[in-house]
Design an enzyme around this catalytic site. Structure first.
Site, PDB file in Angstrom:
ATOM      1  N   ALA A  67       0.829  -1.199   0.000  1.00  0.00           N
ATOM      2  CA  ALA A  67       0.000   0.000   0.000  1.00  0.00           C
ATOM      3  C   ALA A  67       0.868   1.255   0.000  1.00  0.00           C
ATOM      4  CB  ALA A  67      -0.897  -0.014   1.227  1.00  0.00           C
ATOM      5  N   GLN A 119      -1.046  -0.326  -5.170  1.00  0.00           N
ATOM      6  CA  GLN A 119      -2.147  -0.215  -4.216  1.00  0.00           C
ATOM      7  C   GLN A 119      -2.073   1.137  -3.521  1.00  0.00           C
ATOM      8  OE1 GLN A 119      -2.335  -2.281  -0.383  1.00  0.00           O
ATOM      9  NE2 GLN A 119      -4.136  -3.357  -1.123  1.00  0.00           N
ATOM     10  N   HIS A 179      -7.258   0.466  -2.002  1.00  0.00           N
ATOM     11  CA  HIS A 179      -7.272  -0.326  -0.764  1.00  0.00           C
ATOM     12  C   HIS A 179      -8.532   0.021   0.026  1.00  0.00           C
ATOM     13  CE1 HIS A 179      -6.153  -2.609   2.603  1.00  0.00           C
ATOM     14  NE2 HIS A 179      -4.855  -2.389   2.625  1.00  0.00           N
ATOM     15  N   GLY A 180      -9.523  -0.844  -0.123  1.00  0.00           N
ATOM     16  CA  GLY A 180     -10.774  -0.613   0.606  1.00  0.00           C
ATOM     17  C   GLY A 180     -10.959  -1.677   1.672  1.00  0.00           C
ATOM     18  N   ALA A 181      -9.843  -2.215   2.174  1.00  0.00           N
ATOM     19  CA  ALA A 181      -9.927  -3.363   3.098  1.00  0.00           C
ATOM     20  C   ALA A 181      -9.247  -3.066   4.429  1.00  0.00           C
ATOM     21  CB  ALA A 181      -9.268  -4.574   2.436  1.00  0.00           C
ATOM     22  N   TYR A 219      -8.875   0.289   6.944  1.00  0.00           N
ATOM     23  CA  TYR A 219      -8.346   1.608   6.597  1.00  0.00           C
ATOM     24  C   TYR A 219      -9.501   2.519   6.147  1.00  0.00           C
ATOM     25  CZ  TYR A 219      -3.918  -0.682   7.267  1.00  0.00           C
ATOM     26  OH  TYR A 219      -2.885  -1.370   7.847  1.00  0.00           O
ATOM     27  N   ARG A 222     -10.056  -3.513  -3.497  1.00  0.00           N
ATOM     28  CA  ARG A 222      -9.875  -4.566  -2.496  1.00  0.00           C
ATOM     29  C   ARG A 222     -10.862  -4.372  -1.352  1.00  0.00           C
ATOM     30  NH1 ARG A 222      -4.853  -7.230   0.933  1.00  0.00           N
ATOM     31  NH2 ARG A 222      -5.324  -9.255   0.044  1.00  0.00           N
ATOM     32  N   GLY A 250       0.258 -13.687  -0.384  1.00  0.00           N
ATOM     33  CA  GLY A 250       1.060 -12.736   0.382  1.00  0.00           C
ATOM     34  C   GLY A 250       2.262 -13.424   0.995  1.00  0.00           C
TER      35      GLY A 250
END
Ligand SMILES: Cc1cc2nc3c(=O)[nH]c(=O)nc-3n(C[C@H](O)[C@H](O)[C@H](O)COP(=O)(O)O)c2cc1C
Length: 499
Positions: free
Chosen positions: A208, A250, A314-316, A319, A363, A456
């Protein structure tokens, strides 16, 4: 006198042409089967490509005929001239000339096919190693990545994508050596981390990157908003591209979970709140408008400044965007309440307007309780409207990337997770699955649901994960958690390759 070498070449070209066309046809029907049929423009391009390849074979045939006729004519002329002058001209020279012509003609046909291939590539927007395809070393299938709205048009066994998420332990160059530095420029060895994990046609998703100073709050996190950050990322992206890889960036804003030690602005989130004993202030509508612009600008920086191939929002993981989606953290009653989904919608729209839906991924982590998320709310109630909005508004979206329920979660969570993914799949948009997947599980998801799969931790400890997966080589599952966020190049660029 027919040149037997040329005959063999013709036979070979005809054969590889037939095989190529067979593969294209098979590919098309597989695409249709998984609901990602190609559109008219792509169809036209395929036909142009096939014509080009056919042209090669026809060209060789034609030159063979020309060769025979020209050779006969030349030899006759040569004999006549020899008779007249009583001198002998080497027929070898004549043949060499003919061969030169033949070569020129074949090259012309190759160029025509190459041009068609490039047209095809530009229309479909995927990376094609033209030389390799023409040399018959690899098929179009092997080189394709994007087919307009989808990543990996063909998803068969282990045709998955591999995401290299990794925080850079001390990975940002710290210009001013204080604990509060937020220079956010990746260190030189970051390039090694990503290039070690690059495969031709494979997709990497960066760690990110912070979108703006006021979206910060994480030690050592890289950014994508200063000239220095952007230009350093560009060298990394260029190195990945040079190896044939694809790279999404990201982008992130921290919101209420920011550490004030690494934030120059006031700590803010969707609502007035206390998190980790820190007072969080509700963002004003002006704040929100600014953050939407920061996301948009970061996407532009990533694409046009750093040459990334796309951007993942990054919508996970608790955050800022996730905080606005979930009622657990968004207590607002105004136009930006959780029910309206206005902030995530505006951010997605701004990014799509700036760089295009086919370059944008999203995400989300509906089942995660990390960083104080989820609470007692039902993940489907909270995320179905968001998922439905995404798929109904952006048909060409690159993908939706799900953080799955953790291993050991309830069957109910896994069932609900599949329910949300199916909405995406049914809309013809690529699902990327991630979290605690073994290769076997990944393979099953890819073949059963046509999903792409991201890794990951395993990709950290196996820099050659795609090769290990394809060849059945053992995995190094012995990743060192203490070095994940921990310090230096150790645990970042020093995991061994199998071969
Ligand atoms: C060291 C490390 C850094 C991570 N950084 C990010 C990140 O920047 N953005 C993100 O969305 N997820 C990040 N994650 C979470 C991973 O993307 C992934 O969701 C998680 O590791 C579970 O997948 P896995 O079992 O394949 O590792 C990170 C994970 C690890 C271990």
């Amino acid at each position: 006198m027919i040149n037997t070498g040329k005959q063999a070449q013709l036979a070979q070209l005809k054969d590889s042409n037939a095989q190529l066309l067979k593969r294209l046809t098979a590919r098309e029907s597989r695409l249709n089967r998984i609901g990602m049929g190609i559109d008219a423009a792509s169809q036209e391009a395929f036909e142009a490509f096939a014509d080009g390849i056919n042209g090669i074979a026809q060209g060789v045939e034609k030159t063979l005929r020309n060769e025979r006729d020209a050779e006969a004519e030349k030899l006759t002329n040569e004999a006549t001239a020899a008779r007249r002058s009583s001198t002998h001209t080497s027929s070898d020279t004549a043949i060499a000339d003919i061969m030169q012509d033949v070569k020129g003609c074949i090259e012309e046909q190759y160029l025509a096919a190459e041009k068609n291939l490039q047209v095809l590539a530009s229309i479909l927007g995927f990376f094609v190693d033209v030389d390799a395809v023409l040399a018959g070393c690899i098929s179009v299938k092997d080189t394709q990545i994007f087919i307009r709205r989808s990543i990996l048009a063909e998803l068969s066994a282990f045709d998955c994508i591999f995401a290299a998420y990794n925080k850079i332990p001390n990975g940002s160059q710290i210009a001013v050596q204080t604990a509060h530095s937020r220079n956010g420029v990746p260190r030189d060895y970051v390039e090694d981390h990503y290039t070690q994990r690059t495969t031709k046609g494979g997709l990497l998703i960066s760690e990110a990157c912070i979108i703006h100073d006021e979206a910060h709050g994480m030690d050592h996190a890289p950014g994508i908003y200063t000239d220095e950050q952007i230009s350093k990322w560009k060298t990394i992206v260029d190195a990945v591209h040079a190896r044939g890889g694809l790279f999404f960036n990201q982008i992130i804003a921290l919101g209420r979970v920011a550490d004030p030690n690494f934030l120059d602005a006031q700590l803010k989130g969707p609502s007035n709140d206390v998190y980790r004993d820190r007072e969080v202030k509700e963002m004003s509508v002006d704040d929100i408008h600014r953050f939407v612009q920061h996301f948009k600008q970061a996407a532009v920086n990533a694409m046009h400044g750093a040459s990334f191939d796309g951007v993942e929002i990054h919508g996970a993981n608790g955050y800022l965007i996730d905080q606005f989606i979930q009622k657990q953290t968004n207590k607002r009653t105004d136009e930006y309440s959780a029910e309206t989904l206005k902030l995530p919608k505006e951010i997605l729209d701004a990014v799509v307007q700036a760089i295009g839906a086919s370059k944008t991924g999203v995400r989300m982590s509906p089942f995660s309780a990390w960083q104080g998320m989820r609470g007692d709310y039902d993940p489907v109630d909270q995320f179905e409207p968001w998922v439905r909005h995404i798929v109904s508004t952006y048909k060409d979206l690159a993908y939706v990337h799900f953080v799955d329920p953790l291993a050991g979660s309830s069957q109910e969570d896994f069932r609900k997770s599949d329910y949300l993914k199916k909405i995406v799949r049914d809309a013809g948009i690529t699902v990327v699955s991630n979290s605690d997947l073994t290769l076997e599980m990944a393979n099953e998801r890819a073949s059963k649901y046509g999903e792409a799969v991201a890794f990951g931790k395993l990709f950290i400890s196996n820099p050659d994960l795609p090769a290990r997966a394809r060849n059945g080589w053992p995995l190094n599952e012995d990743y060192d958690r203490t070095s994940f966020y921990g310090g230096t190049e150790k645990g970042y660029t020093d995991y061994p390759f199998y071969k």
